[in-house]
Design a protein around this motif. Sequence first.
Motif, PDB file in Angstrom:
ATOM      1  N   LEU A 193      20.771  39.679  45.133  1.00 28.88           N
ATOM      2  CA  LEU A 193      21.811  39.536  46.157  1.00 28.88           C
ATOM      3  C   LEU A 193      22.840  38.477  45.753  1.00 28.88           C
ATOM      4  O   LEU A 193      24.035  38.628  46.023  1.00 28.88           O
ATOM      5  CB  LEU A 193      21.183  39.179  47.497  1.00 28.88           C
ATOM      6  N   GLY A 194      22.384  37.427  45.090  1.00 33.79           N
ATOM      7  CA  GLY A 194      23.313  36.423  44.601  1.00 33.79           C
ATOM      8  C   GLY A 194      24.273  37.005  43.573  1.00 33.79           C
ATOM      9  O   GLY A 194      25.482  36.719  43.591  1.00 33.79           O
ATOM     10  N   ALA A 195      23.748  37.851  42.684  1.00 31.03           N
ATOM     11  CA  ALA A 195      24.597  38.489  41.680  1.00 31.03           C
ATOM     12  C   ALA A 195      25.569  39.474  42.327  1.00 31.03           C
ATOM     13  O   ALA A 195      26.739  39.561  41.930  1.00 31.03           O
ATOM     14  CB  ALA A 195      23.727  39.200  40.644  1.00 31.03           C
ATOM     15  N   LEU A 196      25.109  40.199  43.340  1.00 33.73           N
ATOM     16  CA  LEU A 196      25.987  41.118  44.059  1.00 33.73           C
ATOM     17  C   LEU A 196      27.080  40.355  44.794  1.00 33.73           C
ATOM     18  O   LEU A 196      28.251  40.761  44.785  1.00 33.73           O
ATOM     19  CB  LEU A 196      25.172  41.974  45.034  1.00 33.73           C
ATOM     20  N   LYS A 197      26.716  39.256  45.391  1.00 32.12           N
ATOM     21  CA  LYS A 197      27.705  38.419  46.094  1.00 32.12           C
ATOM     22  C   LYS A 197      28.786  37.948  45.129  1.00 32.12           C
ATOM     23  O   LYS A 197      29.978  37.975  45.454  1.00 32.12           O
ATOM     24  CB  LYS A 197      27.009  37.226  46.749  1.00 32.12           C
ATOM     25  N   THR A 198      28.389  37.527  43.942  1.00 26.38           N
ATOM     26  CA  THR A 198      29.355  37.065  42.935  1.00 26.38           C
ATOM     27  C   THR A 198      30.334  38.182  42.579  1.00 26.38           C
ATOM     28  O   THR A 198      31.547  37.960  42.492  1.00 26.38           O
ATOM     29  CB  THR A 198      28.620  36.573  41.679  1.00 26.38           C
ATOM     30  N   LYS A 199      29.814  39.397  42.370  1.00 21.55           N
ATOM     31  CA  LYS A 199      30.692  40.520  42.050  1.00 21.55           C
ATOM     32  C   LYS A 199      31.610  40.856  43.227  1.00 21.55           C
ATOM     33  O   LYS A 199      32.787  41.161  43.025  1.00 21.55           O
ATOM     34  CB  LYS A 199      29.867  41.747  41.659  1.00 21.55           C
ATOM     35  N   ALA A 200      31.089  40.808  44.439  1.00 21.39           N
ATOM     36  CA  ALA A 200      31.903  41.113  45.621  1.00 21.39           C
ATOM     37  C   ALA A 200      33.003  40.075  45.806  1.00 21.39           C
ATOM     38  O   ALA A 200      34.144  40.420  46.138  1.00 21.39           O
ATOM     39  CB  ALA A 200      31.019  41.199  46.861  1.00 21.39           C
ATOM     40  N   GLU A 201      32.678  38.810  45.576  1.00 22.23           N
ATOM     41  CA  GLU A 201      33.702  37.760  45.669  1.00 22.23           C
ATOM     42  C   GLU A 201      34.792  37.975  44.628  1.00 22.23           C
ATOM     43  O   GLU A 201      35.982  37.794  44.917  1.00 22.23           O
ATOM     44  CB  GLU A 201      33.045  36.381  45.491  1.00 22.23           C
ATOM     45  N   ALA A 202      34.404  38.381  43.423  1.00 23.90           N
ATOM     46  CA  ALA A 202      35.384  38.636  42.373  1.00 23.90           C
ATOM     47  C   ALA A 202      36.273  39.825  42.749  1.00 23.90           C
ATOM     48  O   ALA A 202      37.484  39.815  42.490  1.00 23.90           O
ATOM     49  CB  ALA A 202      34.675  38.895  41.037  1.00 23.90           C
ATOM     50  N   ALA A 203      35.673  40.845  43.378  1.00 24.99           N
ATOM     51  CA  ALA A 203      36.451  42.012  43.800  1.00 24.99           C
ATOM     52  C   ALA A 203      37.451  41.635  44.886  1.00 24.99           C
ATOM     53  O   ALA A 203      38.598  42.111  44.884  1.00 24.99           O
ATOM     54  CB  ALA A 203      35.520  43.118  44.294  1.00 24.99           C
ATOM     55  N   VAL A 204      37.039  40.762  45.808  1.00 20.83           N
ATOM     56  CA  VAL A 204      37.967  40.285  46.840  1.00 20.83           C
ATOM     57  C   VAL A 204      39.129  39.525  46.198  1.00 20.83           C
ATOM     58  O   VAL A 204      40.298  39.744  46.520  1.00 20.83           O
ATOM     59  CB  VAL A 204      37.231  39.391  47.861  1.00 20.83           C
ATOM     60  N   ALA A 205      38.808  38.655  45.251  1.00 19.52           N
ATOM     61  CA  ALA A 205      39.845  37.867  44.578  1.00 19.52           C
ATOM     62  C   ALA A 205      40.821  38.761  43.809  1.00 19.52           C
ATOM     63  O   ALA A 205      42.023  38.471  43.722  1.00 19.52           O
ATOM     64  CB  ALA A 205      39.205  36.856  43.634  1.00 19.52           C
ATOM     65  N   ALA A 206      40.294  39.864  43.249  1.00 17.73           N
ATOM     66  CA  ALA A 206      41.127  40.784  42.471  1.00 17.73           C
ATOM     67  C   ALA A 206      41.839  41.807  43.347  1.00 17.73           C
ATOM     68  O   ALA A 206      42.651  42.588  42.853  1.00 17.73           O
ATOM     69  CB  ALA A 206      40.264  41.496  41.422  1.00 17.73           C
TER      70      ALA A 206
END
Length: 196
Positions: free
Chosen positions: A178-191
Amino acid sequence: MSELKILAISGSLRAGSHNTALLRAARKHQPAGIDIEIYDGLREIPPYDQDLDNPQDRPAAVAELRRRINGAHGLLIATPEFNYSVPGTLKNAIDWVSTDWTKQEGLPMHRKPVAILGAAPTNFGTVRAQLALRQVFVWTDSDVVVKPEVQVFRSHERFDESGNLTDEATIGLVRDLLGALKTKAEAAVAAGTAAR
């Protein structure tokens, strides 16, 4: 940033499914900043029919799933293994949400952050299903978490009679995923490629 919305989908329809229980455990142990919502409409998705796969004709259950995936910052998918592969109901749902024949809607799965996990009563179940699912997500161009791999083997030994995940090592792996998924989701929001 407000909480990231994660849509969780179990590939099993069984009431006592350990894969669905795994999603409940993920919700219980979710890190701060994400909100996991478990989807329960898989049984309602009809067989894929390209003749109906357009905004005007899609079945209501399909349109709703597409809407929910579009509104999510990421997906969490728990899959059992049937005949060395992904359960047909789960693959069918993915087929419905991977298209845009009209070139007007966009692709719900395109660059969507996705994490995969699974549980099985055997020593190797879910491994091949997860591999097959990863191949599907290559075609949809989804952003799949590759590590950690969460394969809950001998799952009947890791859940109690009420369906609660009790194995601390597995809980730790779920938290890491879930931590890794959160990191990817945050990056997608930023992008700017997150929920639409």
